[in-house]
Scaffold this motif. Structure first.
Motif, PDB file in Angstrom:
ATOM      1  N   SER A  35      33.610  27.833  44.385  1.00 45.88           N
ATOM      2  CA  SER A  35      34.212  27.091  43.502  1.00 45.88           C
ATOM      3  C   SER A  35      33.317  25.915  43.588  1.00 45.88           C
ATOM      4  O   SER A  35      33.664  25.141  42.450  1.00 45.88           O
ATOM      5  N   ARG A  36      32.070  26.729  43.302  1.00 42.69           N
ATOM      6  CA  ARG A  36      30.812  25.233  43.166  1.00 42.69           C
ATOM      7  C   ARG A  36      30.070  26.184  41.693  1.00 42.69           C
ATOM      8  O   ARG A  36      28.943  24.878  41.486  1.00 42.69           O
ATOM      9  N   CYS A  37      29.740  27.070  41.456  1.00 47.52           N
ATOM     10  CA  CYS A  37      28.916  28.232  40.835  1.00 47.52           C
ATOM     11  C   CYS A  37      29.777  28.194  39.295  1.00 47.52           C
ATOM     12  O   CYS A  37      30.801  27.905  39.251  1.00 47.52           O
ATOM     13  N   ALA A  38      29.213  28.632  38.744  1.00 43.37           N
ATOM     14  CA  ALA A  38      29.569  29.131  36.852  1.00 43.37           C
ATOM     15  C   ALA A  38      29.980  30.634  37.046  1.00 43.37           C
ATOM     16  O   ALA A  38      28.401  30.388  38.140  1.00 43.37           O
ATOM     17  N   VAL A  39      30.270  31.119  37.048  1.00 44.50           N
ATOM     18  CA  VAL A  39      30.683  32.593  37.142  1.00 44.50           C
ATOM     19  C   VAL A  39      30.322  32.656  35.349  1.00 44.50           C
ATOM     20  O   VAL A  39      31.257  32.456  35.032  1.00 44.50           O
ATOM     21  N   VAL A  40      29.222  33.734  35.314  1.00 44.68           N
ATOM     22  CA  VAL A  40      29.550  34.261  33.871  1.00 44.68           C
ATOM     23  C   VAL A  40      29.598  35.713  33.970  1.00 44.68           C
ATOM     24  O   VAL A  40      28.838  36.181  34.670  1.00 44.68           O
ATOM     25  N   ASP A  41      30.127  36.323  32.805  1.00 40.97           N
ATOM     26  CA  ASP A  41      31.066  37.335  33.077  1.00 40.97           C
ATOM     27  C   ASP A  41      30.585  38.153  31.482  1.00 40.97           C
ATOM     28  O   ASP A  41      30.657  38.049  30.416  1.00 40.97           O
ATOM     29  N   THR A  42      29.286  38.511  31.375  1.00 38.99           N
ATOM     30  CA  THR A  42      28.202  39.435  30.371  1.00 38.99           C
ATOM     31  C   THR A  42      28.309  39.819  29.840  1.00 38.99           C
ATOM     32  O   THR A  42      28.468  41.760  30.751  1.00 38.99           O
ATOM     33  N   TYR A  43      29.231  40.955  28.792  1.00 41.98           N
ATOM     34  CA  TYR A  43      29.562  42.260  27.823  1.00 41.98           C
ATOM     35  C   TYR A  43      28.207  42.826  27.003  1.00 41.98           C
ATOM     36  O   TYR A  43      27.540  41.537  26.427  1.00 41.98           O
ATOM     37  N   PRO A  51      32.922  24.549  33.416  1.00 42.56           N
ATOM     38  CA  PRO A  51      31.505  24.487  34.264  1.00 42.56           C
ATOM     39  C   PRO A  51      31.435  23.273  35.119  1.00 42.56           C
ATOM     40  O   PRO A  51      32.023  22.290  34.938  1.00 42.56           O
ATOM     41  N   PRO A  52      31.212  24.429  36.348  1.00 37.82           N
ATOM     42  CA  PRO A  52      31.143  23.317  37.864  1.00 37.82           C
ATOM     43  C   PRO A  52      30.492  21.490  37.645  1.00 37.82           C
ATOM     44  O   PRO A  52      29.219  21.546  37.156  1.00 37.82           O
TER      45      PRO A  52
END
Ligand code: WTA
Length: 664
Positions: A418-426, A17-18
């Protein structure tokens, strides 16, 4: 299946996490969950002490007219799940009144209209008046708690107002995506027994008008139960058909009503909406969501998965015609008293900077879109992104289909800097809210993996043939959920048997999601795509049977078989095989006629990308079409056809493979 991520699993690079999110500067609050240890503690509580966990969250997040004394009832085995069954609340009160009373000037919606530069805001105070006036209009039509209203509208704030006005009176809404054809709309309106349809004169997308009202008129020719059509004036085109007294102008009707309407308390288990989704058979199913559990799921996931705090501006680009629009444009953000962006246009109008300009203009803090849009925008090059100021962003999300690691990395680096969180939501229409997802301040991400279960969701991977649960890590099979969760669908409208047979009977005691999945050596979950006859085109679910029956509706067609073919941009694309009746000649004119047939019967989203006219389809000796063979051939895996002993005429294979290679 989009299997690009198949072999990455455990050895993939891990993204922590950033730091600026975990330890924010400038007086910003810390994330709601800021370490894996915190996530695990909360998750374990939700699983081991569910009554405590859900009592606390349901009371923290929602305001109840009558408090519940009981948290949950029923089991997956019996299919009789109920949450907070003796509690009462009103969803529109929770989404609107609570915030309007506290601060009427707080912004509920930022409306970004189709034409750039025309954004307007709707405050909570304004929203309350609009919802109340419209609820009074619906009452004046004689609608009462439990009646159904169909909504067929463009992405404008009034679509949300219509949903909330229904909720205020305990009416059940069914929103139909405004890209569906008149016959798809008619099928849904009739199945839902809607007596009122709410629409707009026209929609606008990328400056092109969409004939929403005319489509409603065509649809309800076959829906005698529809008494009223309420029409919002969006474009003001005077040639739009209008048939009073059945048709009523929205602006005239609301002007006659008092802008306050007392909310009608409903039971937590009273239905809030039906949403039609494709299944393995031709007929779309009306998935039923209830009031209490659904709203809690939408609010709780949004708060934790996007880490929503005061003054955030949340933007989800999904259309309100899909579950993502329901949960994350309307109900989730409003249940938190947050600000939600309603985006009417398309990502490439006037150019491929539109989303990023939107982020810059409205200082969006969390942005949520689909892999297909990410892949398409990436093709236009980085300049469209980097010329905009995206420094307000903290969390960026993806939903709808597996995101390939390349697209994930581009999203993370170019959009997120590259400063954000990426959330891959299923999740799914049926799950109501996220079920597998990272938490932005806590979960180390692996590109292409939706990571870990959300609170209260107990996952299992089952052997598809035996149904045995595969324990431990490094296993693959079908994805299932082991216990009920509050926002899960309760039934299919008018067809509980189908609900049981689709989700609960295939593996007794489990909810069967219809997706293949694996758990890697580190316990991360990877979704592998549908294992049933559902294709995922640009994150939209299409049933192969629905497309097949549209094709068979054409007088020249003898038989058809539809499969998903891998597609770089849309994830999967619809590939249709058709045999013709005697006396019809295979030619390009007929092919385009057949493609058009599907578009008119279902809608543009169902357009086959490839249509192949063949002499014969692969069949078993008893005459069943073997779609597995077609799937393999279109995926370029004709050398891996597996067991062909059931195929009645193996000689057709060679011809089929040749036909496909000429067409794809
Ligand atoms: C797929 C959309 C992989 C999956 C919310 C599921 C995903 C279907 C993801 C539900 C994801 C959705 N990774 N696959 N993050 N999100 N899916 O009902 O196949 O339109 O079963 O709901 O989309 O589609 P639905």
């Amino acid at each position: 299946m989009t299997t690009d991520n198949q072999d990455h699993s455990a050895q993939t690079e891990i993204y922590q996490p950033p730091a600026r999110l975990v330890n924010p500067e400038g007086g910003r609050e810390k994330p709601w969950v800021s370490s894996m240890a915190e996530y695990e503690a909360m998750y374990n509580e939700s699983i081991n002490e569910p009554t405590k966990f859900w009592t606390r969250t349901a009371n923290e997040m929602l305001t109840w007219d009558k408090p519940f004394t009981h948290v949950s009832h029923g089991s997956l085995k019996e299919g009789n799940m109920a949450w907070f069954p003796d509690g009462q609340l009103n969803v529109s009160y929770n989404c609107v009144d609570r915030w309007a009373m506290k601060d009427p000037n707080r912004i509920a919606f930022v409306y970004e209209a189709d034409e750039p530069g025309q954004a307007t805001n709707v405050t909570y105070g304004e929203l309350l008046s609009q919802v109340c006036s419209l609820a009074n209009v619906l009452s004046s039509f004689g609608l009462r708690k439990g009646d159904t209203v169909a909504i067929y509208m463009p992405m404008i704030p009034e679509a949300a107002v219509a949903m909330l006005a229904c909720a205020r009176l305990g009416l059940i809404h069914t929103v139909v995506f405004a890209g569906f054809s008149s016959s798809s709309l008619a099928e849904r309106v009739a199945d839902a027994r809607a007596r009122v349809v709410i629409t707009a004169d026209e929609g606008l997308r990328g400056s092109r008008p969409i004939r929403t009202k005319a489509i409603v008129d065509e649809a309800i020719q076959s829906c005698p139960e529809v008494e009223k059509v309420l029409v919002f004036r969006r474009t003001g085109n005077e040639s739009v058909p209008f048939n009073a007294p059945r048709d009523v102008w929205w602006h005239e009707a609301v002007a006659a009503q008092r802008p306050y309407c007392p909310p009608v308390p409903v039971n937590a288990e009273d239905p809030l909406f039906l949403l039609y989704t494709s299944g393995s058979t031709g007929k779309p199913k009306g998935v039923v969501h209830t009031s209490g559990g659904y709203l809690l799921g939408a609010a709780l996931t949004l708060k934790y998965v996007f880490d929503i705090h005061d003054n955030d501006v949340f933007c989800c680009t999904a259309d309100i015609g899909w579950i993502t629009g329901h949960s994350y444009v309307v109900y989730g953000p409003l249940a938190l008293g947050s600000t939600s962006v309603i985006f009417e246009s398309v990502p490439t109008y006037p150019d491929a900077s539109r989303y990023w300009k939107l982020v810059e203009d409205h200082k969006i803090t969390q942005f949520y879109t689909a892999p297909t849009a990410i892949r398409a925008l990436r093709r236009h090059g980085d300049d469209f992104v980097t010329k905009c100021d995206l420094s307000s962003l903290r969390v960026i999300g993806s939903v709808g289909e597996p995101i390939n690691p390349d697209a994930w990395t581009w999203y993370n680096e170019v959009v997120g800097g590259s400063r954000c969180a990426v959330v891959d939501t299923y999740w799914q229409t049926e799950t109501g809210s996220h079920v597998i997802t990272p938490l932005p301040g806590a979960t180390p991400a692996k590109p292409g993996s939706a990571t870990f279960p959300f609170f209260g969701v107990e996952l299992a991977i089952l052997d598809p043939t035996t149904g045995a649960e595969l324990e431990g890590n490094d296993v693959s099979g079908v994805l299932a959920i082991k216990r009920p969760w509050p926002s899960m669908a309760r039934t299919i409208a008018g067809d509980h048997k189908r609900f049981l047979e689709t989700y609960l009977k295939p593996y007794p005691g489990y909810y069967f999601a219809g997706d293949g999945a694996s758990r890697d050596a580190d316990g991360y979950y990877w979704i592998r795509g549908r294992v049933d006859d559902v294709i995922n085109v640009s994150g939209h679910r299409m049933s192969t049977a629905e497309v097949e029956s549209a094709l068979i509706g054409h007088h020249a067609v003898a038989e058809s078989a539809v499969v998903g073919a891998p597609d770089e941009l849309t994830g999967q694309a619809i590939c249709a095989f058709v045999t013709l009746k005697d006396g019809f000649e295979a030619n390009d004119t007929l092919k385009s006629e057949l493609v058009k047939e599907v578009r008119t019967r279902i809608g543009p989203i169902a357009t086959p990308k490839t249509l192949i006219l063949v002499d014969e389809l692969p069949k078993t000796r008893s005459g069943k079409i073997i779609r597995r063979i077609l799937r393999k051939v279109v995926a370029g895996e004709a050398d891996q056809l597996g067991d062909l002993s059931t195929l009645s005429d193996p000689s057709i294979l060679e011809i089929l493979i040749r036909e496909v290679s000429l067409s794809l």
